[in-house]
Design a protein around this motif. Structure first.
Motif, PDB file in Angstrom:
ATOM      1  N   ALA A  35       0.822  -1.211   0.000  1.00 33.36           N
ATOM      2  CA  ALA A  35       0.000   0.000   0.000  1.00 33.36           C
ATOM      3  C   ALA A  35       0.859   1.265   0.000  1.00 33.36           C
ATOM      4  CB  ALA A  35      -0.937   0.002   1.194  1.00 33.36           C
ATOM      5  N   LYS A  36       1.882   1.280   0.819  1.00 34.24           N
ATOM      6  CA  LYS A  36       2.732   2.484   0.912  1.00 34.24           C
ATOM      7  C   LYS A  36       3.392   2.792  -0.426  1.00 34.24           C
ATOM      8  CE  LYS A  36       6.413   4.470   3.714  1.00 34.24           C
ATOM      9  NZ  LYS A  36       7.332   4.250   4.832  1.00 34.24           N
ATOM     10  N   ARG A  37       3.908   1.783  -1.073  1.00 28.57           N
ATOM     11  CA  ARG A  37       4.552   1.989  -2.372  1.00 28.57           C
ATOM     12  C   ARG A  37       3.539   2.408  -3.439  1.00 28.57           C
ATOM     13  NH1 ARG A  37       8.551  -2.465  -3.841  1.00 28.57           N
ATOM     14  NH2 ARG A  37       9.861  -1.231  -2.494  1.00 28.57           N
ATOM     15  N   THR A  38       2.345   1.812  -3.408  1.00 31.76           N
ATOM     16  CA  THR A  38       1.304   2.171  -4.379  1.00 31.76           C
ATOM     17  C   THR A  38       0.882   3.621  -4.203  1.00 31.76           C
ATOM     18  OG1 THR A  38       0.502  -0.111  -4.366  1.00 31.76           O
ATOM     19  CG2 THR A  38      -0.972   1.551  -5.271  1.00 31.76           C
ATOM     20  N   ILE A  39       0.684   4.038  -2.946  1.00 31.57           N
ATOM     21  CA  ILE A  39       0.324   5.431  -2.675  1.00 31.57           C
ATOM     22  C   ILE A  39       1.431   6.369  -3.127  1.00 31.57           C
ATOM     23  CG2 ILE A  39      -0.090   7.097  -0.816  1.00 31.57           C
ATOM     24  CD1 ILE A  39      -1.559   4.811   0.669  1.00 31.57           C
ATOM     25  N   SER A  40       2.681   6.014  -2.842  1.00 29.09           N
ATOM     26  CA  SER A  40       3.817   6.863  -3.227  1.00 29.09           C
ATOM     27  C   SER A  40       3.946   6.983  -4.745  1.00 29.09           C
ATOM     28  CB  SER A  40       5.119   6.307  -2.651  1.00 29.09           C
ATOM     29  OG  SER A  40       5.068   6.315  -1.246  1.00 29.09           O
ATOM     30  N   ILE A  41       3.821   5.870  -5.435  1.00 29.80           N
ATOM     31  CA  ILE A  41       3.899   5.893  -6.901  1.00 29.80           C
ATOM     32  C   ILE A  41       2.753   6.713  -7.475  1.00 29.80           C
ATOM     33  CG2 ILE A  41       3.689   4.462  -8.985  1.00 29.80           C
ATOM     34  CD1 ILE A  41       5.254   2.275  -7.415  1.00 29.80           C
ATOM     35  N   GLY A  42       1.556   6.527  -6.924  1.00 23.06           N
ATOM     36  CA  GLY A  42       0.408   7.304  -7.379  1.00 23.06           C
ATOM     37  C   GLY A  42       0.628   8.791  -7.191  1.00 23.06           C
ATOM     38  N   LEU A  43       1.145   9.175  -6.046  1.00 25.30           N
ATOM     39  CA  LEU A  43       1.400  10.591  -5.771  1.00 25.30           C
ATOM     40  C   LEU A  43       2.458  11.166  -6.705  1.00 25.30           C
ATOM     41  CD1 LEU A  43       0.630  12.973  -4.023  1.00 25.30           C
ATOM     42  CD2 LEU A  43       2.345  12.239  -2.370  1.00 25.30           C
ATOM     43  N   ILE A  44       3.499  10.405  -6.967  1.00 27.95           N
ATOM     44  CA  ILE A  44       4.546  10.855  -7.899  1.00 27.95           C
ATOM     45  C   ILE A  44       3.956  11.053  -9.296  1.00 27.95           C
ATOM     46  CG2 ILE A  44       6.647  10.117  -9.103  1.00 27.95           C
ATOM     47  CD1 ILE A  44       7.462   8.797  -6.370  1.00 27.95           C
ATOM     48  N   ILE A  45       3.128  10.112  -9.726  1.00 25.34           N
ATOM     49  CA  ILE A  45       2.497  10.228 -11.050  1.00 25.34           C
ATOM     50  C   ILE A  45       1.582  11.450 -11.103  1.00 25.34           C
ATOM     51  CG2 ILE A  45       0.864   9.129 -12.639  1.00 25.34           C
ATOM     52  CD1 ILE A  45       2.082   6.414 -11.749  1.00 25.34           C
ATOM     53  N   ILE A  46       0.804  11.673 -10.048  1.00 28.64           N
ATOM     54  CA  ILE A  46      -0.080  12.840  -9.995  1.00 28.64           C
ATOM     55  C   ILE A  46       0.722  14.126 -10.127  1.00 28.64           C
ATOM     56  CG2 ILE A  46      -1.581  14.213  -8.491  1.00 28.64           C
ATOM     57  CD1 ILE A  46      -2.600  11.517  -7.335  1.00 28.64           C
ATOM     58  N   VAL A  47       1.764  14.263  -9.331  1.00 29.13           N
ATOM     59  CA  VAL A  47       2.579  15.490  -9.347  1.00 29.13           C
ATOM     60  C   VAL A  47       3.242  15.678 -10.709  1.00 29.13           C
ATOM     61  CG1 VAL A  47       4.637  16.587  -8.362  1.00 29.13           C
ATOM     62  CG2 VAL A  47       2.943  15.528  -6.856  1.00 29.13           C
ATOM     63  N   LEU A  48       3.778  14.617 -11.268  1.00 30.60           N
ATOM     64  CA  LEU A  48       4.443  14.699 -12.567  1.00 30.60           C
ATOM     65  C   LEU A  48       3.477  15.127 -13.665  1.00 30.60           C
ATOM     66  CD1 LEU A  48       6.962  14.119 -14.360  1.00 30.60           C
ATOM     67  CD2 LEU A  48       6.064  11.806 -14.598  1.00 30.60           C
ATOM     68  N   PHE A  49       2.347  14.446 -13.758  1.00 36.51           N
ATOM     69  CA  PHE A  49       1.394  14.759 -14.825  1.00 36.51           C
ATOM     70  C   PHE A  49       0.705  16.105 -14.611  1.00 36.51           C
ATOM     71  CE2 PHE A  49       2.087  10.416 -16.074  1.00 36.51           C
ATOM     72  CZ  PHE A  49       1.931  10.461 -17.444  1.00 36.51           C
ATOM     73  N   LEU A  65      -2.391  14.354 -20.921  1.00 38.54           N
ATOM     74  CA  LEU A  65      -1.762  14.478 -19.612  1.00 38.54           C
ATOM     75  C   LEU A  65      -2.784  14.320 -18.487  1.00 38.54           C
ATOM     76  CD1 LEU A  65       0.705  17.330 -20.512  1.00 38.54           C
ATOM     77  CD2 LEU A  65       1.297  14.967 -19.956  1.00 38.54           C
ATOM     78  N   ARG A  66      -4.008  14.764 -18.723  1.00 39.22           N
ATOM     79  CA  ARG A  66      -5.061  14.557 -17.730  1.00 39.22           C
ATOM     80  C   ARG A  66      -5.364  13.061 -17.574  1.00 39.22           C
ATOM     81  NH1 ARG A  66      -7.542  17.330 -13.944  1.00 39.22           N
ATOM     82  NH2 ARG A  66      -9.576  16.660 -14.648  1.00 39.22           N
ATOM     83  N   ALA A  67      -5.263  12.302 -18.647  1.00 32.77           N
ATOM     84  CA  ALA A  67      -5.460  10.851 -18.559  1.00 32.77           C
ATOM     85  C   ALA A  67      -4.367  10.233 -17.681  1.00 32.77           C
ATOM     86  CB  ALA A  67      -5.472  10.230 -19.944  1.00 32.77           C
ATOM     87  N   GLY A  68      -3.133  10.653 -17.872  1.00 32.40           N
ATOM     88  CA  GLY A  68      -2.032  10.177 -17.030  1.00 32.40           C
ATOM     89  C   GLY A  68      -2.224  10.563 -15.576  1.00 32.40           C
ATOM     90  N   TRP A  69      -2.719  11.758 -15.372  1.00 33.38           N
ATOM     91  CA  TRP A  69      -3.030  12.250 -14.035  1.00 33.38           C
ATOM     92  C   TRP A  69      -4.090  11.350 -13.395  1.00 33.38           C
ATOM     93  CZ3 TRP A  69      -4.032  18.216 -13.564  1.00 33.38           C
ATOM     94  CH2 TRP A  69      -4.195  18.582 -12.236  1.00 33.38           C
ATOM     95  N   GLY A  70      -5.067  10.931 -14.171  1.00 35.86           N
ATOM     96  CA  GLY A  70      -6.107  10.028 -13.686  1.00 35.86           C
ATOM     97  C   GLY A  70      -5.547   8.677 -13.267  1.00 35.86           C
ATOM     98  N   PHE A  71      -4.513   8.216 -13.957  1.00 36.79           N
ATOM     99  CA  PHE A  71      -3.853   6.955 -13.600  1.00 36.79           C
ATOM    100  C   PHE A  71      -3.257   7.056 -12.194  1.00 36.79           C
ATOM    101  CE2 PHE A  71      -0.008   4.305 -13.540  1.00 36.79           C
ATOM    102  CZ  PHE A  71      -0.580   3.060 -13.749  1.00 36.79           C
ATOM    103  N   GLY A  72      -2.517   8.124 -11.955  1.00 31.99           N
ATOM    104  CA  GLY A  72      -1.939   8.330 -10.625  1.00 31.99           C
ATOM    105  C   GLY A  72      -3.012   8.496  -9.565  1.00 31.99           C
TER     106      GLY A  72
END
Length: 128
Positions: A35-49, A65-72
Protein backbone atom coordinates in the motif's frame (compact mmCIF):
# COMPACT_ATOMS: atom_id res chain seq x y z
CA UNK A 1 -6.53 27.00 -25.95
CA UNK A 2 -9.58 27.39 -28.18
CA UNK A 3 -10.97 23.98 -27.24
CA UNK A 4 -14.16 22.83 -28.88
CA UNK A 5 -17.02 21.65 -26.66
CA UNK A 6 -16.13 18.05 -27.56
CA UNK A 7 -12.50 18.58 -26.54
CA UNK A 8 -13.58 20.17 -23.28
CA UNK A 9 -15.75 17.15 -22.55
CA UNK A 10 -12.89 14.83 -23.45
CA UNK A 11 -10.60 16.76 -21.11
CA UNK A 12 -12.69 15.66 -18.14
CA UNK A 13 -13.77 12.30 -19.54
CA UNK A 14 -10.21 11.11 -20.17
CA UNK A 15 -9.33 11.74 -16.53
CA UNK A 16 -12.42 10.05 -15.11
CA UNK A 17 -12.34 7.12 -17.54
CA UNK A 18 -8.72 6.26 -16.80
CA UNK A 19 -9.30 6.70 -13.06
CA UNK A 20 -12.33 4.40 -13.12
CA UNK A 21 -10.70 1.67 -15.19
CA UNK A 22 -7.42 1.64 -13.26
CA UNK A 23 -9.27 1.53 -9.92
CA UNK A 24 -10.44 -1.94 -10.95
CA UNK A 25 -6.82 -3.10 -10.78
CA UNK A 26 -5.51 -0.98 -7.91
CA UNK A 27 -6.24 -3.61 -5.26
CA UNK A 28 -4.27 -6.20 -7.23
CA UNK A 29 -1.34 -3.80 -7.64
CA UNK A 30 -1.43 -2.78 -4.00
CA UNK A 31 -1.33 -6.37 -2.74
CA UNK A 32 1.68 -7.10 -4.95
CA UNK A 33 3.85 -4.05 -4.19
CA UNK A 34 2.33 -2.82 -0.92
CA UNK A 35 0.00 0.00 0.00
CA UNK A 36 2.73 2.48 0.91
CA UNK A 37 4.55 1.99 -2.37
CA UNK A 38 1.30 2.17 -4.38
CA UNK A 39 0.32 5.43 -2.68
CA UNK A 40 3.82 6.86 -3.23
CA UNK A 41 3.90 5.89 -6.90
CA UNK A 42 0.41 7.30 -7.38
CA UNK A 43 1.40 10.59 -5.77
CA UNK A 44 4.55 10.86 -7.90
CA UNK A 45 2.50 10.23 -11.05
CA UNK A 46 -0.08 12.84 -9.99
CA UNK A 47 2.58 15.49 -9.35
CA UNK A 48 4.44 14.70 -12.57
CA UNK A 49 1.39 14.76 -14.82
CA UNK A 50 -0.09 17.82 -13.10
CA UNK A 51 3.16 19.72 -13.63
CA UNK A 52 3.33 18.64 -17.26
CA UNK A 53 -0.35 19.53 -17.76
CA UNK A 54 0.38 23.01 -16.46
CA UNK A 55 2.96 23.41 -19.20
CA UNK A 56 0.92 21.90 -22.05
CA UNK A 57 0.66 23.96 -25.21
CA UNK A 58 -2.28 22.30 -26.95
CA UNK A 59 -5.60 20.89 -25.89
CA UNK A 60 -4.57 17.45 -27.19
CA UNK A 61 -1.54 17.46 -24.91
CA UNK A 62 -3.67 18.54 -21.99
CA UNK A 63 -6.22 15.77 -22.63
CA UNK A 64 -3.46 13.14 -22.72
CA UNK A 65 -1.76 14.48 -19.61
CA UNK A 66 -5.06 14.56 -17.73
CA UNK A 67 -5.46 10.85 -18.56
CA UNK A 68 -2.03 10.18 -17.03
CA UNK A 69 -3.03 12.25 -14.04
CA UNK A 70 -6.11 10.03 -13.69
CA UNK A 71 -3.85 6.96 -13.60
CA UNK A 72 -1.94 8.33 -10.63
CA UNK A 73 -5.18 9.41 -9.01
CA UNK A 74 -6.56 5.87 -9.20
CA UNK A 75 -3.48 4.42 -7.52
CA UNK A 76 -3.44 7.05 -4.81
CA UNK A 77 -7.09 7.51 -3.88
CA UNK A 78 -8.38 3.98 -3.59
CA UNK A 79 -5.23 2.73 -1.87
CA UNK A 80 -5.28 5.65 0.58
CA UNK A 81 -8.85 4.85 1.61
CA UNK A 82 -7.98 1.18 2.05
CA UNK A 83 -4.91 2.06 4.13
CA UNK A 84 -6.87 4.42 6.37
CA UNK A 85 -9.62 1.87 6.95
CA UNK A 86 -7.08 -0.90 7.65
CA UNK A 87 -5.34 1.07 10.42
CA UNK A 88 -8.70 1.86 12.06
CA UNK A 89 -10.60 -1.45 11.71
CA UNK A 90 -12.83 -0.84 14.73
CA UNK A 91 -13.68 2.68 13.55
CA UNK A 92 -14.37 2.13 9.84
CA UNK A 93 -17.13 4.74 9.70
CA UNK A 94 -14.90 7.39 11.29
CA UNK A 95 -12.04 6.45 8.98
CA UNK A 96 -14.22 6.94 5.90
CA UNK A 97 -15.54 10.26 7.25
CA UNK A 98 -11.94 11.40 7.87
CA UNK A 99 -10.97 10.44 4.34
CA UNK A 100 -13.99 12.09 2.72
CA UNK A 101 -13.61 15.20 4.85
CA UNK A 102 -9.97 15.61 3.94
CA UNK A 103 -10.81 15.09 0.26
CA UNK A 104 -13.50 17.77 0.45
CA UNK A 105 -11.18 20.24 2.13
CA UNK A 106 -8.49 19.51 -0.42
CA UNK A 107 -10.87 20.04 -3.34
CA UNK A 108 -12.16 23.28 -1.83
CA UNK A 109 -8.87 24.78 -0.69
CA UNK A 110 -6.51 23.42 -3.38
CA UNK A 111 -7.71 25.65 -6.23
CA UNK A 112 -7.70 28.68 -3.95
CA UNK A 113 -4.13 28.05 -2.83
CA UNK A 114 -3.08 27.28 -6.39
CA UNK A 115 -4.75 30.44 -7.66
CA UNK A 116 -3.10 32.59 -5.01
CA UNK A 117 0.26 30.99 -5.75
CA UNK A 118 -0.22 31.68 -9.46
CA UNK A 119 -1.08 35.33 -8.77
CA UNK A 120 1.97 35.60 -6.51
CA UNK A 121 4.25 34.16 -9.19
CA UNK A 122 2.72 36.42 -11.82
CA UNK A 123 3.36 39.52 -9.70
CA UNK A 124 6.86 38.31 -8.92
CA UNK A 125 7.64 37.86 -12.63
CA UNK A 126 6.17 41.28 -13.39
CA UNK A 127 8.39 42.94 -10.79
CA UNK A 128 11.56 41.14 -11.90
Amino acid sequence: MNATPAQTTLLFTSYMLVTGVIMLFTGFISTRIGAKRTISIGLIIIVLFAALAGRSQTISQLISLRAGWGFGNALFLSTALTAIVSVMPEKTEQAIMLYEGSMGIGMAVGPLVGGRWGVFLGVFRFMA
